[in-house]
Design a protein around this motif. Sequence first.
Motif, PDB file in Angstrom:
ATOM      1  N   UNK A  59      22.563 122.494 -11.662  1.00  0.00           N
ATOM      2  CA  UNK A  59      21.893 121.063 -10.744  1.00  0.00           C
ATOM      3  C   UNK A  59      20.617 121.449 -11.375  1.00  0.00           C
ATOM      4  N   UNK A  60      20.501 119.224 -11.940  1.00  0.00           N
ATOM      5  CA  UNK A  60      19.094 118.446 -12.459  1.00  0.00           C
ATOM      6  C   UNK A  60      18.203 118.810 -11.266  1.00  0.00           C
ATOM      7  N   UNK A  61      17.180 118.931 -12.272  1.00  0.00           N
ATOM      8  CA  UNK A  61      15.156 118.954 -11.519  1.00  0.00           C
ATOM      9  C   UNK A  61      14.741 118.998 -13.273  1.00  0.00           C
ATOM     10  N   UNK A  62      13.417 117.446 -12.381  1.00  0.00           N
ATOM     11  CA  UNK A  62      12.755 117.619 -13.407  1.00  0.00           C
ATOM     12  C   UNK A  62      10.790 117.716 -12.969  1.00  0.00           C
ATOM     13  N   UNK A  63      11.122 118.749 -12.032  1.00  0.00           N
ATOM     14  CA  UNK A  63       9.924 120.102 -11.365  1.00  0.00           C
ATOM     15  C   UNK A  63      10.267 121.144 -10.849  1.00  0.00           C
ATOM     16  N   UNK A  64       9.584 121.219 -10.268  1.00  0.00           N
ATOM     17  CA  UNK A  64       9.475 123.013 -10.220  1.00  0.00           C
ATOM     18  C   UNK A  64       9.654 123.222  -8.606  1.00  0.00           C
ATOM     19  N   UNK A  65      10.868 122.103  -8.798  1.00  0.00           N
ATOM     20  CA  UNK A  65      11.797 122.262  -7.313  1.00  0.00           C
ATOM     21  C   UNK A  65      10.413 121.950  -6.091  1.00  0.00           C
ATOM     22  N   UNK A  66       9.418 120.802  -6.135  1.00  0.00           N
ATOM     23  CA  UNK A  66       8.829 120.757  -5.683  1.00  0.00           C
ATOM     24  C   UNK A  66       8.493 119.293  -4.825  1.00  0.00           C
ATOM     25  N   UNK A  67       9.891 118.367  -4.679  1.00  0.00           N
ATOM     26  CA  UNK A  67       9.763 117.712  -4.045  1.00  0.00           C
ATOM     27  C   UNK A  67       9.093 116.652  -4.920  1.00  0.00           C
ATOM     28  N   UNK A  68       8.924 116.698  -5.858  1.00  0.00           N
ATOM     29  CA  UNK A  68       8.860 115.178  -6.966  1.00  0.00           C
ATOM     30  C   UNK A  68       9.582 114.276  -7.622  1.00  0.00           C
ATOM     31  N   UNK A  69      10.910 115.381  -8.564  1.00  0.00           N
ATOM     32  CA  UNK A  69      11.938 114.313  -9.339  1.00  0.00           C
ATOM     33  C   UNK A  69      12.750 113.912  -8.585  1.00  0.00           C
ATOM     34  N   UNK A  70      13.108 114.190  -7.975  1.00  0.00           N
ATOM     35  CA  UNK A  70      14.776 113.993  -7.053  1.00  0.00           C
ATOM     36  C   UNK A  70      15.704 113.613  -7.734  1.00  0.00           C
ATOM     37  N   UNK A  71      15.650 114.655  -8.624  1.00  0.00           N
ATOM     38  CA  UNK A  71      16.434 114.381  -9.368  1.00  0.00           C
ATOM     39  C   UNK A  71      17.933 115.487  -9.204  1.00  0.00           C
ATOM     40  N   UNK A  72      17.502 116.536  -7.874  1.00  0.00           N
ATOM     41  CA  UNK A  72      18.333 118.234  -7.112  1.00  0.00           C
ATOM     42  C   UNK A  72      19.005 117.180  -5.777  1.00  0.00           C
ATOM     43  N   UNK A  73      19.407 116.031  -5.973  1.00  0.00           N
ATOM     44  CA  UNK A  73      19.686 114.866  -4.675  1.00  0.00           C
ATOM     45  C   UNK A  73      21.841 115.502  -5.392  1.00  0.00           C
ATOM     46  N   UNK A  74      21.304 115.390  -3.990  1.00  0.00           N
ATOM     47  CA  UNK A  74      23.117 116.212  -3.689  1.00  0.00           C
ATOM     48  C   UNK A  74      23.787 115.408  -2.138  1.00  0.00           C
ATOM     49  N   UNK A  75      24.910 115.529  -2.210  1.00  0.00           N
ATOM     50  CA  UNK A  75      25.576 114.366  -1.047  1.00  0.00           C
ATOM     51  C   UNK A  75      26.043 115.993   0.017  1.00  0.00           C
ATOM     52  N   UNK A  76      26.308 115.617   0.839  1.00  0.00           N
ATOM     53  CA  UNK A  76      26.263 116.427   2.163  1.00  0.00           C
ATOM     54  C   UNK A  76      27.869 116.210   2.959  1.00  0.00           C
ATOM     55  N   UNK A 104      21.221 126.585   7.319  1.00  0.00           N
ATOM     56  CA  UNK A 104      21.366 127.332   8.159  1.00  0.00           C
ATOM     57  C   UNK A 104      22.830 127.468   8.751  1.00  0.00           C
ATOM     58  N   UNK A 105      23.904 126.503   8.348  1.00  0.00           N
ATOM     59  CA  UNK A 105      24.580 126.375   8.681  1.00  0.00           C
ATOM     60  C   UNK A 105      26.130 126.455   7.571  1.00  0.00           C
ATOM     61  N   UNK A 106      27.387 126.599   7.980  1.00  0.00           N
ATOM     62  CA  UNK A 106      27.928 125.701   7.109  1.00  0.00           C
ATOM     63  C   UNK A 106      27.850 125.077   6.248  1.00  0.00           C
ATOM     64  N   UNK A 107      28.482 124.506   4.816  1.00  0.00           N
ATOM     65  CA  UNK A 107      28.175 123.284   4.018  1.00  0.00           C
ATOM     66  C   UNK A 107      28.665 123.178   3.631  1.00  0.00           C
ATOM     67  N   UNK A 108      29.548 121.711   3.152  1.00  0.00           N
ATOM     68  CA  UNK A 108      29.926 121.521   1.830  1.00  0.00           C
ATOM     69  C   UNK A 108      29.380 119.637   1.720  1.00  0.00           C
ATOM     70  N   UNK A 109      29.272 120.762   0.416  1.00  0.00           N
ATOM     71  CA  UNK A 109      28.505 119.093  -0.961  1.00  0.00           C
ATOM     72  C   UNK A 109      29.077 119.289  -2.011  1.00  0.00           C
ATOM     73  N   UNK A 110      27.996 117.841  -2.793  1.00  0.00           N
ATOM     74  CA  UNK A 110      28.873 117.787  -4.108  1.00  0.00           C
ATOM     75  C   UNK A 110      27.474 116.753  -4.815  1.00  0.00           C
ATOM     76  N   UNK A 111      27.555 116.535  -5.796  1.00  0.00           N
ATOM     77  CA  UNK A 111      27.023 115.808  -6.659  1.00  0.00           C
ATOM     78  C   UNK A 111      27.349 114.741  -7.901  1.00  0.00           C
ATOM     79  N   UNK A 112      26.847 114.250  -8.462  1.00  0.00           N
ATOM     80  CA  UNK A 112      27.588 113.153  -9.329  1.00  0.00           C
ATOM     81  C   UNK A 112      28.230 113.801 -10.248  1.00  0.00           C
ATOM     82  N   UNK A 113      28.040 114.540 -10.696  1.00  0.00           N
ATOM     83  CA  UNK A 113      28.163 115.618 -12.095  1.00  0.00           C
ATOM     84  C   UNK A 113      29.094 116.745 -12.416  1.00  0.00           C
ATOM     85  N   UNK A 114      29.351 117.221 -10.613  1.00  0.00           N
ATOM     86  CA  UNK A 114      30.112 119.087 -10.687  1.00  0.00           C
ATOM     87  C   UNK A 114      31.407 118.240 -10.659  1.00  0.00           C
TER      88      UNK A 114
END
Length: 101
Positions: free
Chosen positions: A38-55, A89-99
């Motif tokens: 999972x990409x990130x460029x901040x400390x999971x701090x809601x700054x970089x938006x690199x961690x975006x996924x599609x639910x 909180x519930x069952x989820x299915x998700x993806x992102x561009x590089x998986x």
Amino acid sequence: MYHAIPMPTVRFLPKNTGIEVPKGTRLIDAIRQAGLPIARACGDDLICAKCHVEILQGSVTREAPIETDVKARNQIEPKFRLACAIRVHDDLTLTTTYWGD
Ligand code: FES
């Protein structure tokens, strides 16, 4: 008698692997526990938006204004959500561009 607390399942496409996590786990931590990148460029701090996924399936809490702002600032499409901003909180299915599969 002991009853196990049901744990939501987070499923990842296109690999179609899944992991159970305790309710309230941050989505970014569930992804890491599953061993997926999972990409990130901040400390999971809601700054970089690199961690975006599609639910793709399942419900998540409504997007807070700060998440909307961070996505807009980083030119992330509205359909994506930030994994560090979501708790499972519930069952989820998700993806992102590089998986890949
Ligand atoms: S890790 Fe930077 S916004 Fe999620």
